[in-house]
Each structure stands twice: as structure tokens, then as C-alpha cells.
Design a protein around this motif. Structure first.
Motif, PDB file in Angstrom:
ATOM      1  N   ILE A  95      -9.629   9.117  -4.821  1.00  0.00           N
ATOM      2  CA  ILE A  95      -8.678   8.712  -5.847  1.00  0.00           C
ATOM      3  C   ILE A  95      -9.153   9.114  -7.240  1.00  0.00           C
TER       4      ILE A  95
ATOM      5  N   LEU B 220      -8.597   6.817   0.312  1.00  0.00           N
ATOM      6  CA  LEU B 220      -8.621   7.107  -1.112  1.00  0.00           C
ATOM      7  C   LEU B 220      -9.736   6.355  -1.840  1.00  0.00           C
ATOM      8  N   ARG B 221     -10.159   5.234  -1.262  1.00  0.00           N
ATOM      9  CA  ARG B 221     -11.142   4.386  -1.920  1.00  0.00           C
ATOM     10  C   ARG B 221     -12.551   4.484  -1.333  1.00  0.00           C
ATOM     11  N   LEU B 222     -12.706   5.333  -0.341  1.00  0.00           N
ATOM     12  CA  LEU B 222     -14.023   5.544   0.247  1.00  0.00           C
ATOM     13  C   LEU B 222     -14.779   6.634  -0.514  1.00  0.00           C
ATOM     14  N   ASN B 223     -16.094   6.483  -0.571  1.00  0.00           N
ATOM     15  CA  ASN B 223     -16.901   7.512  -1.199  1.00  0.00           C
ATOM     16  C   ASN B 223     -16.871   8.788  -0.368  1.00  0.00           C
TER      17      ASN B 223
ATOM     18  N   CYS C 204      -4.677   6.122   5.038  1.00  0.00           N
ATOM     19  CA  CYS C 204      -4.674   6.911   3.811  1.00  0.00           C
ATOM     20  C   CYS C 204      -5.077   6.069   2.606  1.00  0.00           C
ATOM     21  N   TYR C 205      -4.553   4.863   2.544  1.00  0.00           N
ATOM     22  CA  TYR C 205      -4.876   3.962   1.438  1.00  0.00           C
ATOM     23  C   TYR C 205      -6.373   3.687   1.415  1.00  0.00           C
ATOM     24  N   THR C 206      -6.955   3.443   2.585  1.00  0.00           N
ATOM     25  CA  THR C 206      -8.389   3.172   2.677  1.00  0.00           C
ATOM     26  C   THR C 206      -9.198   4.407   2.316  1.00  0.00           C
TER      27      THR C 206
ATOM     28  N   ARG D  95       0.831  -1.205   0.000  1.00  0.00           N
ATOM     29  CA  ARG D  95       0.000   0.000   0.000  1.00  0.00           C
ATOM     30  C   ARG D  95       0.866   1.255   0.000  1.00  0.00           C
TER      31      ARG D  95
ATOM     32  N   ARG E 264     -18.375   9.544  -5.792  1.00  0.00           N
ATOM     33  CA  ARG E 264     -16.976   9.820  -6.114  1.00  0.00           C
ATOM     34  C   ARG E 264     -16.080   9.423  -4.958  1.00  0.00           C
ATOM     35  N   THR E 265     -14.860   9.070  -5.283  1.00  0.00           N
ATOM     36  CA  THR E 265     -13.853   8.772  -4.268  1.00  0.00           C
ATOM     37  C   THR E 265     -12.716   9.782  -4.404  1.00  0.00           C
TER      38      THR E 265
ATOM     39  N   ASN F 294      -2.051   2.813   6.125  1.00  0.00           N
ATOM     40  CA  ASN F 294      -3.255   2.020   5.907  1.00  0.00           C
ATOM     41  C   ASN F 294      -4.517   2.875   5.910  1.00  0.00           C
TER      42      ASN F 294
END
Length: 203
Positions: free
Chosen positions: A203, A191-194, A187-189, A41, A200-201, A185
Motif C-alpha cells: 500500500i 496490501l498491509r503485509l511487509n 487482497c486487503y491483507t 474492505r 515497505r508494504t 479479504n
């Protein structure tokens, strides 16, 4: 040689040692897998320009996963996640905090100007203080469009709210201080949350 004879002569002891060994292998494998996941990640974030290590190239050592994260470092990461690093450095927004180091000034200034961070007091930011999971959850929830000033959540329940929207899990929630591993972890999560009320996310 004596140890080998002892195992052969005591079958129960041999089975017990083998069982303990297998459990240890399973536990170690789980830890290694989790660490590998965090590194993977981190590489994604690094390649996107959202994360920088201590060296001039990507390396596990440069990630310093076991080290805790300062409030200034967290601000830098948040600005990069929003894609505002260039804008922050161009605008050079002022801030009222006397303890923010020069390298973090533009990041803190931009976040402060856009109501995404507050200081510990009116003039003290706590730039070198270790940021807590609660504080970083609050920052990321604001990034995702949730507004604590309008009652979407409160600082007091930021961790529980973050769990509810899938930003953090129970393990991270159980930590008080935010490690760099936890930051990666989260930040990675994020980016993929609405975003709030959107398909929209980040990312």
C-alpha cells in the motif's frame, strides 16, 4: 394464541426455545459482522481503484461475494494491486494463451511477461476456470516478493506458507475454490503485509 399458552404452561420448553433463539441471534450477528467487514474492505479496495464490481457504482450486490473468482478476474485484480493497470494497457504484452478473453489480455500478458503467472499448459491459461486458494496464494506471494522459482516456497506448500506470513487464516485455507469474498479479504491483507526482506508494504 395456542403457542403462547403452550410456552406459559411449560417453563422448561420456554427456556429451551429462548436459549436456541439466543444462540441463533449470536451466530447470525457473527456472520453479519463478518460480511460487513468484507464489504468495508471491499469499499477500501474499490475507492483505491483496485476492485470493480459488476455495476457502474459501488454496491453490495455488485460485489457478488458468494460467486467464485475466475483466473482471468484474479489476474485483473493482481495487476491493479500492483498499480500497473495503465502500464499493462499501454504495453499490451503478448501471451501464448488462446483462451484468454480480449478484456483480460493485457492483464494476463503483463503478468506473464513479468513471471507472475503461468498457464495450465503452454497454450491454455484456463481463463474462465475457477481459481483456487492455492493458486491465488501463489500469485499474491509472488506479488509480495517471494519467489517460488528460487525456493522461497513451493506451489505445493503455498497455502501453508501464506498462513505463516499472515496472508490468509485457517478458514480461507480450508476452502478449495476462491470466492470473491475470500479474494477481497486476501487482497486487503496483502496490501498491509511487509514485502519480502523489507519494511515497505504494497500500500
Amino acid at each position: 394464541m395456542v403457542l403462547a399458552v403452550y410456552f406459559i404452561g411449560d417453563e422448561k420448553m420456554k427456556k429451551s426455545i429462548l436459549a436456541i433463539f439466543m444462540v441463533a441471534v449470536m451466530l447470525f450477528s457473527g456472520v453479519t459482522a463478518f460480511a460487513d467487514q468484507t464489504v468495508d474492505r471491499a469499499k477500501v479496495l474499490y475507492d483505491m481503484g483496485l476492485l470493480k464490481g459488476t455495476g457502474s457504482y459501488f454496491s453490495v450486490e455488485g460485489l457478488e461475494l458468494s460467486r467464485n473468482t475466475t483466473r482471468a478476474e484474479a489476474c485483473t485484480t493482481i495487476v491493479r494491486m500492483l498499480g500497473k493497470e495503465e502500464k499493462a494497457n499501454y504495453q499490451q504484452n503478448p501471451h501464448p494463451f488462446g483462451d484468454v478473453p480480449a478484456w483480460a489480455g493485457n492483464y494476463v500478458g503483463w503478468l506473464y511477461e513479468n513471471y507472475l503467472v503461468n498457464g495450465v499448459s503452454d497454450t491454455y491459461f484456463g481463463a474462465q476456470d475457477i481459481i483456487t486458494v492455492q493458486q491465488f496464494s501463489t500469485m499474491l506471494l509472488r506479488v509480495l516478493g517471494y519467489d517460488d522459482s528460487r525456493g522461497d516456497f513451493s506451489y505445493a506448500n503455498a497455502v501453508n506458507f501464506a498462513i505463516g506470513c499472515g496472508l490468509i487464516d485457517s478458514e480461507i485455507a480450508s476452502h478449495w475454490e476462491l470466492s470473491r469474498k475470500d479474494m477481497i479479504n486476501m487482497c486487503y491483507t496483502a496490501l498491509r503485509l511487509n514485502l519480502k526482506n523489507s519494511a515497505r508494504t504494497l500500500i
